[in-house]
Design an enzyme around this catalytic site. Structure first.
Site, mmCIF file in Angstrom:
data_model
loop_
_atom_site.group_PDB
_atom_site.id
_atom_site.type_symbol
_atom_site.label_atom_id
_atom_site.label_comp_id
_atom_site.label_asym_id
_atom_site.label_seq_id
_atom_site.Cartn_x
_atom_site.Cartn_y
_atom_site.Cartn_z
ATOM 1 N N ARG A 157 53.619 42.078 85.403
ATOM 2 C CA ARG A 157 54.093 41.569 84.120
ATOM 3 C C ARG A 157 52.924 41.097 83.258
ATOM 4 O O ARG A 157 52.909 41.281 82.056
ATOM 5 C CB ARG A 157 55.038 40.393 84.393
ATOM 6 C CG ARG A 157 55.951 40.027 83.256
ATOM 7 C CD ARG A 157 56.785 38.774 83.573
ATOM 8 N NE ARG A 157 57.184 38.584 84.937
ATOM 9 C CZ ARG A 157 58.348 38.999 85.452
ATOM 10 N NH1 ARG A 157 59.222 39.629 84.700
ATOM 11 N NH2 ARG A 157 58.640 38.754 86.713
ATOM 12 N N TYR A 158 51.956 40.466 83.883
ATOM 13 C CA TYR A 158 50.780 39.923 83.177
ATOM 14 C C TYR A 158 49.573 40.797 83.512
ATOM 15 O O TYR A 158 49.499 41.376 84.593
ATOM 16 C CB TYR A 158 50.498 38.497 83.644
ATOM 17 C CG TYR A 158 51.647 37.533 83.498
ATOM 18 C CD1 TYR A 158 51.888 36.876 82.293
ATOM 19 C CD2 TYR A 158 52.496 37.278 84.574
ATOM 20 C CE1 TYR A 158 52.938 35.982 82.168
ATOM 21 C CE2 TYR A 158 53.547 36.389 84.455
ATOM 22 C CZ TYR A 158 53.767 35.738 83.257
ATOM 23 O OH TYR A 158 54.810 34.854 83.130
ATOM 24 N N ARG A 161 47.537 39.761 87.037
ATOM 25 C CA ARG A 161 48.149 39.415 88.318
ATOM 26 C C ARG A 161 49.431 40.213 88.546
ATOM 27 O O ARG A 161 50.088 40.630 87.584
ATOM 28 C CB ARG A 161 48.443 37.920 88.405
ATOM 29 C CG ARG A 161 49.302 37.361 87.292
ATOM 30 C CD ARG A 161 49.045 35.867 87.161
ATOM 31 N NE ARG A 161 49.862 35.210 86.160
ATOM 32 C CZ ARG A 161 49.548 35.130 84.870
ATOM 33 N NH1 ARG A 161 48.459 35.723 84.397
ATOM 34 N NH2 ARG A 161 50.325 34.481 84.027
ATOM 35 N N CYS A 176 65.153 35.294 103.266
ATOM 36 C CA CYS A 176 64.623 33.928 103.168
ATOM 37 C C CYS A 176 65.119 33.126 104.369
ATOM 38 O O CYS A 176 66.063 33.530 105.045
ATOM 39 C CB CYS A 176 65.130 33.247 101.896
ATOM 40 S SG CYS A 176 64.731 34.137 100.394
ATOM 41 N N CYS A 221 69.074 29.597 98.337
ATOM 42 C CA CYS A 221 69.303 28.565 97.332
ATOM 43 C C CYS A 221 70.428 29.030 96.410
ATOM 44 O O CYS A 221 70.433 30.186 95.976
ATOM 45 C CB CYS A 221 68.025 28.328 96.533
ATOM 46 S SG CYS A 221 66.583 28.138 97.599
ATOM 47 N N CYS A 258 69.315 30.603 93.061
ATOM 48 C CA CYS A 258 68.186 31.544 93.135
ATOM 49 C C CYS A 258 68.211 32.563 91.996
ATOM 50 O O CYS A 258 69.241 33.175 91.731
ATOM 51 C CB CYS A 258 68.234 32.274 94.472
ATOM 52 S SG CYS A 258 66.959 33.543 94.600
ATOM 53 N N ARG A 297 66.721 35.357 92.082
ATOM 54 C CA ARG A 297 66.796 36.709 92.648
ATOM 55 C C ARG A 297 67.987 36.819 93.602
ATOM 56 O O ARG A 297 67.974 37.600 94.557
ATOM 57 C CB ARG A 297 65.491 37.063 93.380
ATOM 58 C CG ARG A 297 64.297 37.143 92.470
ATOM 59 C CD ARG A 297 63.159 37.974 93.058
ATOM 60 N NE ARG A 297 62.063 38.033 92.121
ATOM 61 C CZ ARG A 297 60.904 37.351 92.247
ATOM 62 N NH1 ARG A 297 60.681 36.595 93.311
ATOM 63 N NH2 ARG A 297 59.972 37.453 91.326
ATOM 64 N N ASP A 331 66.904 29.552 85.636
ATOM 65 C CA ASP A 331 67.083 30.873 85.026
ATOM 66 C C ASP A 331 68.558 31.225 84.890
ATOM 67 O O ASP A 331 69.426 30.642 85.543
ATOM 68 C CB ASP A 331 66.380 31.928 85.881
ATOM 69 C CG ASP A 331 64.874 31.751 85.854
ATOM 70 O OD1 ASP A 331 64.317 31.681 84.745
ATOM 71 O OD2 ASP A 331 64.258 31.671 86.940
ATOM 72 N N ASP A 335 61.258 31.059 81.934
ATOM 73 C CA ASP A 335 61.023 32.503 82.006
ATOM 74 C C ASP A 335 61.842 33.151 80.906
ATOM 75 O O ASP A 335 63.077 33.038 80.901
ATOM 76 C CB ASP A 335 61.434 33.040 83.389
ATOM 77 C CG ASP A 335 60.228 33.243 84.281
ATOM 78 O OD1 ASP A 335 59.474 34.192 84.030
ATOM 79 O OD2 ASP A 335 60.049 32.431 85.205
ATOM 80 N N LYS A 372 56.510 33.693 81.418
ATOM 81 C CA LYS A 372 56.801 32.259 81.322
ATOM 82 C C LYS A 372 56.239 31.686 80.024
ATOM 83 O O LYS A 372 55.110 32.009 79.650
ATOM 84 C CB LYS A 372 56.145 31.508 82.484
ATOM 85 C CG LYS A 372 56.810 31.736 83.793
ATOM 86 C CD LYS A 372 56.109 30.976 84.902
ATOM 87 C CE LYS A 372 56.767 31.297 86.222
ATOM 88 N NZ LYS A 372 56.769 32.743 86.532
HETATM 89 S S1 SF4 Z 1 64.765 30.543 95.445
HETATM 90 FE FE1 SF4 Z 1 65.611 32.527 96.147
HETATM 91 S S2 SF4 Z 1 63.840 33.642 96.920
HETATM 92 FE FE2 SF4 Z 1 63.255 31.476 96.861
HETATM 93 S S3 SF4 Z 1 63.773 30.641 98.902
HETATM 94 FE FE3 SF4 Z 1 65.520 30.247 97.566
HETATM 95 S S4 SF4 Z 1 66.864 32.018 97.937
HETATM 96 FE FE4 SF4 Z 1 64.843 32.618 98.662
#
Ligand code: SF4
Length: 349
Positions: A91-92, A95, A104, A108, A111, A113, A272, A309, A316
């Site tokens: 994206r940048y 990097r 994971c 979360c 999340c 993603r 997000d 973002d 960002k």
């Molecule tokens: S934010 Fe998403 S990618 Fe990061 S640890 Fe939590 S579930 Fe996994």
């Protein structure tokens, strides 16, 4: 279904509670749509007697995750639009992200993603990893590689060592960053072998995702110390989450706890626009007010950059607050007092 998931989704035993049954069914729908996992370390952090426990709120499914708003998006930060080869997000200019694995240790509930991660979602195959490393090797502008996912520290030390060694062999890659939740949510994984796997001749940083001071348990602090004592500096990124850390005292306690662990707060992310996460999002104005309070109360070491973002994959942007008037004639101090700044100074219009 994982043991943790089964534990959380146990059917209500009181059959007279029709409402409970309905919410149980709704939670099953949430778990069918979005991955659920809670490690023993996280289960131990949760205060089961507190219906508003900030740790539980981050990991235990909530029926509100089924409420999707029109502005929410399965790829809220636009990874796909910037992926030249599988596993790489460029994206940048200087990097790239290298997404090694889609699993994971915990999932979360907010999340960004969440549509891409989960058990059984796999990761980069041997060939895809080779193609990703080849892209990095033939793109000399790439100065920094960020290992992310999923959570790269769910991989074995052997696999991590292989990736780190191959990245370190690329001359123009000078910095390797590892984004992870593992030191807090599964600290036992931070073994001497794993720490050793991350050590190369290139500058390596571990960036811990933590959102509440209670995540920094003694085992978590010891896990972080293993990195830092081995010469791997740590930064932290946090997400501003309603009901978890959206008050100045809680947010300040988190930042202080991180700094006390020798971890520099780096980013505070505005939540997000991932599907089913509206109940976690504050307004940006609320976030800016919290940042003002943080600056008014806590050391400069405790100040992360509050960032958004930009939806669509535009990167960002720091979103304030701003302490300088548009014409640079007035500047605000940490107590909120406003002061004139002399005109025609260098840097002023
Ligand atoms: S934010 Fe998403 S990618 Fe990061 S640890 Fe939590 S579930 Fe996994």
């Amino acid at each position: 279904m994982s043991a943790a998931k089964a534990m959380r989704l146990k059917a209500p035993c009181d059959s007279s509670e029709f409402a409970n049954q309905k919410s149980f069914e709704a939670l099953q729908q949430v778990a069918a749509r979005y991955a659920v996992a809670i490690t023993p370390a996280v289960a131990a952090m949760i205060d089961a007697a507190d219906p508003h426990d900030p740790i539980a709120r981050q990991f235990v499914p909530d029926v509100r995750e089924l409420e999707h708003l029109p502005e929410e998006n399965a790829d809220p930060i636009g990874d796909d639009a910037h992926s030249p080869v599988e596993g790489v997000v460029h994206r940048y200019p200087d990097r790239v992200l290298l997404k090694l694995v889609n699993a994971c240790a915990v999932y979360c509930r907010f999340c960004f993603r969440r549509e891409m991660v989960g058990p059984g979602r796999g990761g980069l195959s041997r060939d895809a990893l080779a193609a990703a490393l080849d892209y990095i090797a033939r793109t000399p502008g790439i100065w920094e590689v960020i290992l992310t996912g999923g959570d790269p520290l769910v991989l074995s030390p052997r696999r991590l060592k292989d990736v780190m060694t191959r990245l370190a062999a690329i001359d123009h890659v000078k910095v390797i960053r590892v984004h992870t939740r593992v030191p807090a949510v599964a600290p036992e994984r931070i073994s001497p072998a794993l720490v050793k796997a991350l050590r190369t001749k290139k500058a390596t940083f571990v960036v811990l995702h933590a959102n509440h001071a209670r995540e920094l348990t003694e085992p978590a602090r010891a896990a972080c110390a293993r990195f830092i004592d081995a010469g791997i500096p740590m930064l932290a990124q946090s997400v501003l989450l309603r009901g978890v850390n959206d008050d100045a005292e809680t947010l300040g306690a988190l930042m202080r706890a991180l700094v006390e662990c020798r971890i520099k707060p780096y980013y505070l992310h505005h939540t997000d626009l991932a599907p089913g996460t509206a109940h976690f999002r504050t307004t940006i104005a609320e976030g800016q007010e919290l940042m003002r309070q943080l600056r008014g109360r806590n050391s400069g070491l405790c100040q992360p950059s509050y960032v958004l973002d930009v939806p669509g994959g535009y990167g960002k942007s720091p979103v304030g607050p701003n302490y300088l008037s548009d014409d640079c004639s007035v500047v605000e101090d940490f107590r909120g007092r406003r002061h004139a700044y002399p005109p025609r100074q260098k840097g002023c219009r």
